[in-house]
Enzyme design. Structure first.
Site, PDB file in Angstrom:
ATOM      1  N   TYR A 143       0.850  -1.199   0.000  1.00 30.85           N
ATOM      2  CA  TYR A 143       0.000   0.000   0.000  1.00 30.85           C
ATOM      3  C   TYR A 143       0.888   1.253   0.000  1.00 30.85           C
ATOM      4  CZ  TYR A 143      -3.749  -3.224   1.578  1.00 30.85           C
ATOM      5  OH  TYR A 143      -4.645  -4.268   1.704  1.00 30.85           O
ATOM      6  N   SER A 166     -13.004  -4.781   2.268  1.00 33.86           N
ATOM      7  CA  SER A 166     -13.960  -4.005   1.455  1.00 33.86           C
ATOM      8  C   SER A 166     -15.410  -4.272   1.876  1.00 33.86           C
ATOM      9  CB  SER A 166     -13.758  -4.277  -0.047  1.00 33.86           C
ATOM     10  OG  SER A 166     -12.453  -3.972  -0.472  1.00 33.86           O
ATOM     11  N   PRO A 167     -15.686  -4.184   3.184  1.00 34.42           N
ATOM     12  CA  PRO A 167     -17.051  -4.480   3.659  1.00 34.42           C
ATOM     13  C   PRO A 167     -18.069  -3.435   3.220  1.00 34.42           C
ATOM     14  CG  PRO A 167     -15.740  -3.557   5.447  1.00 34.42           C
ATOM     15  CD  PRO A 167     -14.795  -3.776   4.300  1.00 34.42           C
ATOM     16  N   LEU A 168     -17.579  -2.284   2.760  1.00 34.99           N
ATOM     17  CA  LEU A 168     -18.480  -1.246   2.246  1.00 34.99           C
ATOM     18  C   LEU A 168     -18.514  -1.281   0.718  1.00 34.99           C
ATOM     19  CD1 LEU A 168     -17.366   1.615   4.680  1.00 34.99           C
ATOM     20  CD2 LEU A 168     -19.586   0.437   4.683  1.00 34.99           C
ATOM     21  N   GLY A 169     -18.072  -2.393   0.152  1.00 28.19           N
ATOM     22  CA  GLY A 169     -18.086  -2.503  -1.306  1.00 28.19           C
ATOM     23  C   GLY A 169     -17.279  -1.403  -1.961  1.00 28.19           C
ATOM     24  N   ARG A 170     -16.123  -1.090  -1.360  1.00 31.10           N
ATOM     25  CA  ARG A 170     -15.218  -0.036  -1.847  1.00 31.10           C
ATOM     26  C   ARG A 170     -15.941   1.314  -1.934  1.00 31.10           C
ATOM     27  NH1 ARG A 170     -10.530  -2.517  -3.631  1.00 31.10           N
ATOM     28  NH2 ARG A 170     -10.690  -4.743  -4.049  1.00 31.10           N
ATOM     29  N   PHE A 206     -19.214   1.797  -2.502  1.00 29.41           N
ATOM     30  CA  PHE A 206     -20.502   1.752  -3.199  1.00 29.41           C
ATOM     31  C   PHE A 206     -21.680   1.583  -2.243  1.00 29.41           C
ATOM     32  CE2 PHE A 206     -23.997  -0.751  -4.917  1.00 29.41           C
ATOM     33  CZ  PHE A 206     -24.425   0.096  -5.924  1.00 29.41           C
TER      34      PHE A 206
HETATM   35  N1  NAP Z   1      -6.489  -8.477   1.247  1.00 33.53           N
HETATM   36  C1  NAP Z   1      -6.775  -7.767   0.189  1.00 33.53           C
HETATM   37  O1  NAP Z   1      -6.515  -8.173  -0.947  1.00 33.53           O
HETATM   38  C2  NAP Z   1      -7.447  -6.430   0.350  1.00 33.53           C
HETATM   39  C3  NAP Z   1      -8.027  -5.783  -0.754  1.00 33.53           C
HETATM   40  C4  NAP Z   1      -8.664  -4.553  -0.541  1.00 33.53           C
HETATM   41  C5  NAP Z   1      -8.701  -3.993   0.721  1.00 33.53           C
HETATM   42  N2  NAP Z   1      -8.104  -4.628   1.774  1.00 33.53           N
HETATM   43  C6  NAP Z   1      -8.129  -4.058   3.143  1.00 33.53           C
HETATM   44  O2  NAP Z   1      -9.492  -3.834   3.530  1.00 33.53           O
HETATM   45  C7  NAP Z   1      -9.670  -2.489   3.940  1.00 33.53           C
HETATM   46  C8  NAP Z   1     -11.080  -2.027   3.663  1.00 33.53           C
HETATM   47  O3  NAP Z   1     -11.423  -2.187   2.305  1.00 33.53           O
HETATM   48  P1  NAP Z   1     -11.515  -0.975   1.280  1.00 33.53           P
HETATM   49  O4  NAP Z   1     -10.885   0.237   1.860  1.00 33.53           O
HETATM   50  O5  NAP Z   1     -11.027  -1.501  -0.011  1.00 33.53           O
HETATM   51  O6  NAP Z   1     -13.073  -0.754   1.053  1.00 33.53           O
HETATM   52  P2  NAP Z   1     -14.319  -0.380   1.975  1.00 33.53           P
HETATM   53  O7  NAP Z   1     -13.937  -0.399   3.380  1.00 33.53           O
HETATM   54  O8  NAP Z   1     -15.415  -1.244   1.496  1.00 33.53           O
HETATM   55  O9  NAP Z   1     -14.644   1.104   1.466  1.00 33.53           O
HETATM   56  C9  NAP Z   1     -13.740   2.148   1.580  1.00 33.53           C
HETATM   57  C10 NAP Z   1     -14.301   3.320   0.814  1.00 33.53           C
HETATM   58  O10 NAP Z   1     -15.526   3.742   1.402  1.00 33.53           O
HETATM   59  C11 NAP Z   1     -15.453   5.109   1.799  1.00 33.53           C
HETATM   60  N3  NAP Z   1     -16.166   5.223   3.079  1.00 33.53           N
HETATM   61  C12 NAP Z   1     -15.842   4.628   4.257  1.00 33.53           C
HETATM   62  N4  NAP Z   1     -16.763   4.900   5.186  1.00 33.53           N
HETATM   63  C13 NAP Z   1     -17.692   5.675   4.600  1.00 33.53           C
HETATM   64  C14 NAP Z   1     -18.896   6.256   5.042  1.00 33.53           C
HETATM   65  N5  NAP Z   1     -19.334   6.084   6.277  1.00 33.53           N
HETATM   66  N6  NAP Z   1     -19.621   7.003   4.152  1.00 33.53           N
HETATM   67  C15 NAP Z   1     -19.195   7.179   2.889  1.00 33.53           C
HETATM   68  N7  NAP Z   1     -18.049   6.633   2.402  1.00 33.53           N
HETATM   69  C16 NAP Z   1     -17.312   5.888   3.246  1.00 33.53           C
HETATM   70  C17 NAP Z   1     -13.985   5.422   1.914  1.00 33.53           C
HETATM   71  O11 NAP Z   1     -13.753   6.767   1.618  1.00 33.53           O
HETATM   72  P3  NAP Z   1     -13.239   7.805   2.746  1.00 33.53           P
HETATM   73  O12 NAP Z   1     -11.800   7.493   2.948  1.00 33.53           O
HETATM   74  O13 NAP Z   1     -13.489   9.115   2.131  1.00 33.53           O
HETATM   75  O14 NAP Z   1     -14.082   7.548   3.963  1.00 33.53           O
HETATM   76  C18 NAP Z   1     -13.383   4.519   0.824  1.00 33.53           C
HETATM   77  O15 NAP Z   1     -13.478   5.154  -0.428  1.00 33.53           O
HETATM   78  C19 NAP Z   1      -8.571  -1.737   3.189  1.00 33.53           C
HETATM   79  O16 NAP Z   1      -8.305  -0.481   3.782  1.00 33.53           O
HETATM   80  C20 NAP Z   1      -7.428  -2.719   3.261  1.00 33.53           C
HETATM   81  O17 NAP Z   1      -6.784  -2.596   4.521  1.00 33.53           O
HETATM   82  C21 NAP Z   1      -7.482  -5.844   1.601  1.00 33.53           C
END
Ligand code: NAP
Length: 341
Positions: free
Chosen positions: A64, A208-212, A214
């Site tokens: 990252y 990605s519990p918030l669907g990235r 979405f």
């Molecule tokens: N093992 C793997 O291959 C893998 C792959 C992907 C991710 N990950 C890990 O999983 C973690 C979480 O997944 P992710 O970051 O991909 O996706 P996520 O948690 O599903 O979503 C993150 C996105 O949602 C936005 N967000 C968060 N809270 C919000 C809210 N309350 N209202 C509106 N928007 C919101 C964030 O923007 P803001 O920053 O503006 O809040 C960001 O753009 C990563 O940080 C990483 O550590 C691991």
């Protein structure tokens, strides 16, 4: 986690390798790249606020930001205690990326992560991706040596299938499997990974519990994304698929209204409802989003609500793969065939 770490509040914890961790972990990836601009001072505030609020699990990886994320988290760990999880195995050289889970590479990668994090021991060290060549027994055997050497406390694997998890676990206990899990990505629930993890006592860390973003309902238009945002390359966020996926969110409105919650909170409550052994790690760079997300801990969905959400986001209603074909994780022979189909 050091001896002086504050244990999370009783009843608000889940177990990871036998250690209690806060109900939610914090995904730190977006603090370095993939989802637009980042600001280290703000990210540092978010990290401190998360720990203040009872988050113990901080999720990072060496790839990252090419080490930036581990340094950012490491700076916080100088004064705060947390359960730090990092990953190795996705190598980069400029634009080129490849997977490497060989013993020789992971030993070097571990030392580099320890240096960047500024810790003596990594609480949870994941193989981010297996390379498809190195037998998982060799990867886990080398990780077990790192445990014996005191450099790593627990071993994890990311994006593996059930058979690979079982083979790995036969070499050394696997504390956690990290896989994508959200309302719109439920592969692990149907393909046996969650069941195998449950049987082996392995926690399922839901990424990605918030669907990235979405599933929060805040991302309605690609125009709001920065030019280099990863989601431009993700099939679910093409112009056509994003437009086709947006109506799925209104199916959640009733549940959202009933709980006086936000879409993000209902998405996270659904992940929590998947089982006591599932630990979501929502990612955010913003304090308001952090607070909103952590407040989802107070929401308990009824079985009927979970069933309604399951039906609303049935896999055949979701448009687009979760990754572009070329980077769709190859988790083992069974899924390799699927990915080719
Ligand atoms: N093992 C793997 O291959 C893998 C792959 C992907 C991710 N990950 C890990 O999983 C973690 C979480 O997944 P992710 O970051 O991909 O996706 P996520 O948690 O599903 O979503 C993150 C996105 O949602 C936005 N967000 C968060 N809270 C919000 C809210 N309350 N209202 C509106 N928007 C919101 C964030 O923007 P803001 O920053 O503006 O809040 C960001 O753009 C990563 O940080 C990483 O550590 C691991």
């Amino acid at each position: 986690m050091s001896e002086t770490a504050q244990p999370p509040e009783a009843g608000r914890t889940r177990l990871l390798g036998g250690d209690p961790v806060g109900l939610f972990g914090l995904g730190c990836m977006g603090m370095s790249e993939f989802y637009g601009a980042h600001d280290d001072a703000r990210s540092t505030e978010v990290l401190h606020a998360a720990i203040d609020a009872g988050v113990t699990l901080l999720d990072t990886a060496d790839m990252y930001g090419g080490g930036h994320n581990e340094r950012l988290v490491g700076a916080v760990l100088r004064t705060r205690n947390a359960f730090v999880a990092t990953k190795f195995g996705i190598r980069r050289d400029g634009e080129r990326r490849w997977n490497d889970s060989s013993p020789g590479y992971l030993r070097t990668a571990c030392d580099a992560s320890l240096r960047r994090l500024g810790v003596d021991t990594i609480d949870l060290y994941y193989a981010h991706r297996l390379d498809g060549t190195t037998p998982v027994e060799d990867t886990v055997g080398a990780l077990a040596e790192l445990v014996q050497a005191g450099k790593v406390r627990h071993i994890g694997l990311s994006e593996v299938d059930a058979a690979t998890l079982r083979r790995a676990h036969a070499v050394h206990p696997i504390a956690a499997v990290q896989s994508e899990l959200s309302l719109w990505t439920r592969d692990v629930v149907t393909d046996g990974v969650l069941a195998a993890a449950r049987e082996l006592g392995t926690a399922l860390v839901a990424y990605s519990p918030l669907g990235r973003g979405f599933l929060t309902g805040a991302l309605r238009d690609r125009a709001s994304l920065a030019e280099d945002d990863f989601r431009f390359t993700n099939p679910r966020f093409t112009e056509t698929n994003l437009a086709a996926n947006l109506p799925l969110l209104s199916a959640v409105d009733q549940v959202v209204e009933r709980h006086g919650a936000s879409h993000a909170q209902i998405a996270l409550a659904w992940v929590l409802a998947q089982g006591e052994d599932v630990i979501p790690i929502p990612g955010t760079r913003r304090l308001d989003h952090l607070r909103e997300n952590l407040a989802a801990a107070a929401i308990t969905l009824t079985d009927a609500e979970v069933a309604a959400l399951d039906a609303a986001f049935a896999p055949d209603k979701v448009h687009g793969q979760r990754y572009p074909s070329a980077t769709l994780p190859v988790t083992g022979p069974a899924r390799t065939e699927e990915a080719r189909a």
